[in-house]
Motif scaffolding. Structure first.
Motif, short mmCIF file in Angstrom:
data_model
loop_
_atom_site.label_atom_id
_atom_site.label_comp_id
_atom_site.label_asym_id
_atom_site.label_seq_id
_atom_site.Cartn_x
_atom_site.Cartn_y
_atom_site.Cartn_z
N VAL A 122 -35.15 -39.74 28.81
CA VAL A 122 -34.09 -39.56 29.82
C VAL A 122 -32.93 -38.86 29.13
N LEU A 123 -32.44 -37.79 29.75
CA LEU A 123 -31.41 -36.96 29.14
C LEU A 123 -30.26 -36.74 30.11
N ILE A 124 -29.05 -36.70 29.56
CA ILE A 124 -27.85 -36.35 30.34
C ILE A 124 -27.03 -35.36 29.53
N GLY A 125 -26.56 -34.29 30.18
CA GLY A 125 -25.68 -33.34 29.50
C GLY A 125 -26.38 -32.63 28.35
N VAL A 126 -27.43 -31.90 28.64
CA VAL A 126 -28.23 -31.29 27.58
C VAL A 126 -27.58 -29.97 27.12
N PRO A 127 -27.20 -29.85 25.84
CA PRO A 127 -26.56 -28.63 25.34
C PRO A 127 -27.58 -27.55 25.00
N PHE A 128 -28.27 -27.08 26.02
CA PHE A 128 -29.33 -26.08 25.87
C PHE A 128 -28.71 -24.71 26.12
N PHE A 129 -28.23 -24.09 25.04
CA PHE A 129 -27.40 -22.90 25.16
C PHE A 129 -28.19 -21.61 24.98
N SER A 130 -27.78 -20.58 25.70
CA SER A 130 -28.22 -19.23 25.42
C SER A 130 -27.52 -18.75 24.16
N ALA A 131 -27.93 -17.60 23.63
CA ALA A 131 -27.30 -17.06 22.43
C ALA A 131 -25.81 -16.81 22.66
N GLU A 132 -25.47 -16.30 23.83
CA GLU A 132 -24.07 -16.02 24.13
C GLU A 132 -23.27 -17.32 24.25
N GLU A 133 -23.83 -18.30 24.92
CA GLU A 133 -23.15 -19.59 25.06
C GLU A 133 -23.01 -20.28 23.71
N ASN A 134 -24.02 -20.13 22.88
CA ASN A 134 -23.98 -20.77 21.56
C ASN A 134 -22.78 -20.31 20.76
N ALA A 135 -22.48 -19.02 20.79
CA ALA A 135 -21.34 -18.50 20.03
C ALA A 135 -20.04 -19.09 20.55
N ALA A 136 -19.89 -19.19 21.86
CA ALA A 136 -18.66 -19.74 22.43
C ALA A 136 -18.52 -21.22 22.12
N TRP A 137 -19.62 -21.97 22.22
CA TRP A 137 -19.55 -23.40 21.94
C TRP A 137 -19.38 -23.68 20.46
N ARG A 138 -19.89 -22.80 19.60
CA ARG A 138 -19.66 -22.97 18.17
C ARG A 138 -18.15 -22.91 17.87
N ASP A 139 -17.47 -21.94 18.47
CA ASP A 139 -16.02 -21.84 18.28
C ASP A 139 -15.31 -23.08 18.77
N LYS A 140 -15.85 -23.70 19.82
CA LYS A 140 -15.21 -24.87 20.42
C LYS A 140 -15.47 -26.15 19.63
#
Length: 266
Positions: A122-140
Motif C-alpha cells: 500500500v503506497l501513498i504519495g509516490v515520488p515517481f519522477f520524470s527526469a525533468e521533475e527529478n531535477a526540480a525536486w532535487r533542488d527542493k
C-alpha cells in the motif's frame, strides 16, 4: 503502543509496534524523509486493532543508527528488508508493506528485490519522477548543510512546521515532526539524495505483489497515478477529500481504504 530495536547492518533499527499477530499478515510501515515512524502512529493505532503493525525508522532517521556515509537507495531497501526479517523473528510468512513518500519507493524496492518477503503493498504519495521533475525536486529536497551555532539555519523549517502548519494539525504533532528533522541534521538529506539517484522507472515494474496506491490531494498526485500505471498489479484509489497531514487529520479514511484492500486480497 510498544517500542523496540533490532540489529541491522548499520547498527540498531528502531521501531514502533501495535497490535498482535493473528490470521492477517503483519503490516510494516515506512515513513517519509526526514521524519520517523512517530508520524504514522495514528495509523498504527487503527490498523493494530486486527493485526500486528510495525513502523520502522529508516536507518539514519528517528531512533535508528545511521550508516557511516550516504548510501544508495537500494542499500536502504536491503537494510529495511533485513530489519523486517529480524523483527518478525521465527515467522516465515510474507508481510504486508505500507510506504509514504520516500517510504513508498522503499516499500516497492523491497518488493522488487525480495519478492518472497512481501505479500501486498500500500503506497501513498509516490515520488515517481520524470527526469525533468527529478531535477526540480532535487533542488527542493537535497540541501547539504553544516551545523552552526545560529538558530537562523532552522528558521525556515520552524515556519514550515509550526508557524504555517496545516490548519487543524495540533501544535504538538507539528513540533514532533520538526524535532524529527532536528535530530538528524545536517544529514537529513541523505535518503532524499539517494532517492534522486534511484532508477525508479526500472525498479517499480519489478514490484509484482498486489498493490494499492491511495491518492489524496497533494503535490504528488500525478506522480502517484503514474506509479500505479507502472506497477503490474496495482489498484488506484483517489481520495480527493483528504489533504495535508493525512495521518493526523484523516487517519480513519486511510485506515479504512487500507483495511478493505488488505483483507480483500489476503
Amino acid at each position: 503502543m510498544k517500542r523496540g530495536y533490532v540489529d541491522g547492518r548499520y547498527g540498531q533499527v528502531h521501531y514502533w509496534e501495535h497490535g498482535a499477530s493473528g490470521t492477517l499478515p503483519d503490516l510494516y510501515c515506512l515513513h517519509a524523509t526526514a521524519y520517523s515512524g512517530q508520524t504514522l502512529l495514528p495509523l498504527l493505532e487503527r490498523l493494530g486493532r486486527d493485526r500486528r503493525v510495525i513502523a520502522l525508522d529508516t536507518p539514519g532517521y528517528g531512533g535508528s543508527d545511521a550508516p557511516p556515509a550516504p548510501i544508495p537507495f537500494e542499500a536502504y531497501g536491503l537494510a529495511i528488508a533485513e530489519a523486517i526479517r529480524a523483527a518478525r523473528g521465527a515467522a516465515s510468512a510474507p508481510v504486508d508493506l505500507f510506504g509514504y513518500h520516500t517510504g513508498a519507493l522503499l516499500a516497492t524496492e523491497v518488493a522488487a528485490a525480495d519478492a518472497a518477503l512481501v505479500a501486498r503493498l500500500v503506497l501513498i504519495g509516490v515520488p515517481f519522477f520524470s527526469a525533468e521533475e527529478n531535477a526540480a525536486w532535487r533542488d527542493k529536497l537535497v540541501h547539504k548543510s553544516v551545523l552552526t551555532e545560529s538558530f537562523d539555519q532552522f528558521r525556515a523549517r520552524w515556519d514550515y512546521f509550526i508557524t504555517n502548519r496545516t490548519p487543524g494539525l495540533p501544535l504538538r504533532r507539528a513540533f514532533d515532526c520538526f524535532v524529527d528533522e532536528l535530530r538528524v541534521y545536517p544529514r537529513d538529506w541523505w535518503a532524499h539524495g539517494a532517492l534522486m539517484d534511484y532508477r525508479a522507472d526500472l525498479r517499480l515494474p519489478l514490484a509484482s505483489a498486489p498493490a494499492l496506491v491511495i491518492n489524496p490531494r497533494g503535490s504528488l498526485e500525478q506522480q502517484s497515478r503514474n506509479a500505479a500505471r507502472a506497477m503490474p498489479r496495482c489498484t488506484l484509489v483517489e481520495l480527493p477529500q483528504v489533504g495535508g497531514a493525512p495521518f493526523d487529520l484523516a487517519p480513519d479514511a486511510l485506515a479504512d481504504a487500507m483495511r478493505e484492500f488488505l483483507t480483500a486480497t489476503a
